[in-house]
Design a protein around this motif. Sequence first.
Motif, mmCIF file in Angstrom:
data_model
loop_
_atom_site.group_PDB
_atom_site.id
_atom_site.type_symbol
_atom_site.label_atom_id
_atom_site.label_comp_id
_atom_site.label_asym_id
_atom_site.label_seq_id
_atom_site.Cartn_x
_atom_site.Cartn_y
_atom_site.Cartn_z
ATOM 1 N N ALA A 95 0.862 -1.179 0.000
ATOM 2 C CA ALA A 95 0.000 0.000 0.000
ATOM 3 C C ALA A 95 0.897 1.226 0.000
ATOM 4 N N PHE A 96 0.509 2.249 -0.745
ATOM 5 C CA PHE A 96 1.358 3.422 -0.937
ATOM 6 C C PHE A 96 0.854 4.612 -0.127
ATOM 7 N N VAL A 97 1.777 5.255 0.587
ATOM 8 C CA VAL A 97 1.490 6.522 1.250
ATOM 9 C C VAL A 97 1.838 7.633 0.261
ATOM 10 N N ILE A 98 0.919 8.573 0.094
ATOM 11 C CA ILE A 98 1.085 9.654 -0.882
ATOM 12 C C ILE A 98 0.924 10.986 -0.166
ATOM 13 N N GLY A 99 1.913 11.845 -0.237
ATOM 14 C CA GLY A 99 1.776 13.180 0.317
ATOM 15 C C GLY A 99 0.801 14.004 -0.519
ATOM 16 N N SER A 100 -0.160 14.667 0.146
ATOM 17 C CA SER A 100 -1.162 15.440 -0.580
ATOM 18 C C SER A 100 -1.324 16.809 0.072
ATOM 19 N N ASN A 101 -2.380 17.502 -0.304
ATOM 20 C CA ASN A 101 -2.630 18.854 0.197
ATOM 21 C C ASN A 101 -3.907 18.878 1.017
ATOM 22 N N THR A 102 -4.118 19.949 1.752
ATOM 23 C CA THR A 102 -5.237 20.007 2.687
ATOM 24 C C THR A 102 -6.593 20.084 1.996
ATOM 25 N N THR A 103 -6.623 20.459 0.717
ATOM 26 C CA THR A 103 -7.883 20.472 -0.028
ATOM 27 C C THR A 103 -8.038 19.217 -0.892
ATOM 28 N N PHE A 104 -7.052 18.375 -0.890
ATOM 29 C CA PHE A 104 -7.036 17.156 -1.696
ATOM 30 C C PHE A 104 -7.340 17.448 -3.163
ATOM 31 N N ASP A 105 -6.762 18.551 -3.649
ATOM 32 C CA ASP A 105 -6.842 18.843 -5.077
ATOM 33 C C ASP A 105 -6.057 17.782 -5.838
ATOM 34 N N THR A 106 -6.556 17.425 -7.013
ATOM 35 C CA THR A 106 -5.961 16.344 -7.789
ATOM 36 C C THR A 106 -5.707 16.705 -9.249
ATOM 37 N N ALA A 107 -6.165 17.878 -9.704
ATOM 38 C CA ALA A 107 -6.134 18.217 -11.126
ATOM 39 C C ALA A 107 -4.710 18.209 -11.680
ATOM 40 N N LEU A 108 -4.538 17.505 -12.784
ATOM 41 C CA LEU A 108 -3.238 17.447 -13.458
ATOM 42 C C LEU A 108 -3.179 18.371 -14.666
ATOM 43 N N ASP A 109 -4.310 18.560 -15.333
ATOM 44 C CA ASP A 109 -4.303 19.279 -16.607
ATOM 45 C C ASP A 109 -3.981 20.754 -16.466
ATOM 46 N N ILE A 145 -15.191 13.195 7.911
ATOM 47 C CA ILE A 145 -14.113 14.009 8.476
ATOM 48 C C ILE A 145 -14.521 15.483 8.459
ATOM 49 N N PRO A 146 -14.418 16.182 9.584
ATOM 50 C CA PRO A 146 -14.758 17.615 9.614
ATOM 51 C C PRO A 146 -13.876 18.408 8.653
ATOM 52 N N SER A 147 -14.472 19.400 7.994
ATOM 53 C CA SER A 147 -13.736 20.236 7.043
ATOM 54 C C SER A 147 -14.137 21.695 7.230
ATOM 55 N N GLN A 148 -13.448 22.552 6.490
ATOM 56 C CA GLN A 148 -13.700 23.996 6.601
ATOM 57 C C GLN A 148 -13.794 24.581 5.197
ATOM 58 N N ALA A 149 -14.815 25.385 4.967
ATOM 59 C CA ALA A 149 -14.965 26.041 3.667
ATOM 60 C C ALA A 149 -13.908 27.123 3.513
ATOM 61 N N ILE A 150 -13.264 27.174 2.343
ATOM 62 C CA ILE A 150 -12.263 28.201 2.057
ATOM 63 C C ILE A 150 -12.554 28.786 0.683
ATOM 64 N N THR A 151 -11.825 29.821 0.339
ATOM 65 C CA THR A 151 -11.974 30.424 -0.988
ATOM 66 C C THR A 151 -10.607 30.522 -1.638
ATOM 67 N N LYS A 152 -10.487 29.952 -2.822
ATOM 68 C CA LYS A 152 -9.277 30.112 -3.624
ATOM 69 C C LYS A 152 -9.685 30.122 -5.094
ATOM 70 N N PRO A 153 -8.871 30.715 -5.969
ATOM 71 C CA PRO A 153 -9.306 30.951 -7.355
ATOM 72 C C PRO A 153 -9.309 29.723 -8.258
ATOM 73 N N TYR A 154 -9.234 28.538 -7.708
ATOM 74 C CA TYR A 154 -9.223 27.330 -8.521
ATOM 75 C C TYR A 154 -9.557 26.130 -7.628
ATOM 76 N N GLY A 155 -9.907 25.054 -8.230
ATOM 77 C CA GLY A 155 -9.997 23.781 -7.529
ATOM 78 C C GLY A 155 -11.046 23.700 -6.439
ATOM 79 N N LYS A 156 -10.758 22.860 -5.472
ATOM 80 C CA LYS A 156 -11.713 22.545 -4.407
ATOM 81 C C LYS A 156 -11.735 23.643 -3.351
ATOM 82 N N GLN A 157 -12.903 23.847 -2.777
ATOM 83 C CA GLN A 157 -13.114 24.953 -1.847
ATOM 84 C C GLN A 157 -13.371 24.470 -0.421
#
Length: 303
Positions: A95-109, A145-157
Amino acid sequence: MSRALAIIRYLSLKALASSILQAFGVLWLVVEISSFFSPQFSTAVKSFWWLFVAIGIAAGFYRAWPRLSVSARVQGTDCTITIQVRDMFSLKNVAFVIGSNTTFDTALDDGTIAETSVQGQAAKRFYGGAVNRLDEDIVRSLASIPSQAITKPYGKQVAYPIGTVACVSAAQARLYLVAIAALNEHRVAQSSRKNVTDALPLLWESIRTRGGLDSLAVPVLGSGLSRIDATREEIIREIIRSFIPAIRAGNFCRSMAVVVSPADFTAGHVNLQELGAFMHHECMYGSSASAGALVAPVGTPQR
């Protein structure tokens, strides 16, 4: 060229010289003993001095050649830790551990996640680059999992705390995406040594409570595009320090491999011999007294 330089850098000249001297010592011993019983045989042996030297040099290079893998068993458990140099995704049945970001953005394009990053490689290898399917798996994993709404100009909020783990099962492997960095408005990941040390105990506990008893493959978290304020060797030490008390507190994997990329090794970022000595010491003498303090509920940042 860089690989050759790395090998020269880590070549143990002490072991090489020691083996050559040992070969001469064996030659001298054979000559001295044979000359006592048969001067003719002693003379014949002396004529093959080059063979002893060749054997000594060959043995010396074998002993001095830098190893690409070091392992140790955690005292009091059946779990083995390995530090190895290879492409992490060439490992099988892990099983692989993958470092990610707090918004779990995944977009590659759009460049949010670099295709050359560990997360980008995982998305391409296990999801064929179809990050919409990966997103669906992440949403299901993080539903409670508890989360918090944020605002950024792209991706997941929506953002999750550092150390939150999304456990997803692709067709070929189980992935543990752990939040260790935040993405800024320019799609740049920003992390720190503290983020990693806070996330690690949460990662192990999440695997304990939500995963299977897989063997784990862990990259040098944060050493790529997360701009972490620590060296690769320091990160590896932190991974090992946190893992040992966690596995002693309760089994959650068969083995754990910290995987160093060949590029990092050839660039001289990692000395396996020194890390191996550190790992053996920690596996044998590392205290388990604080293991309980390292365990926290999933999604709860360490204070």
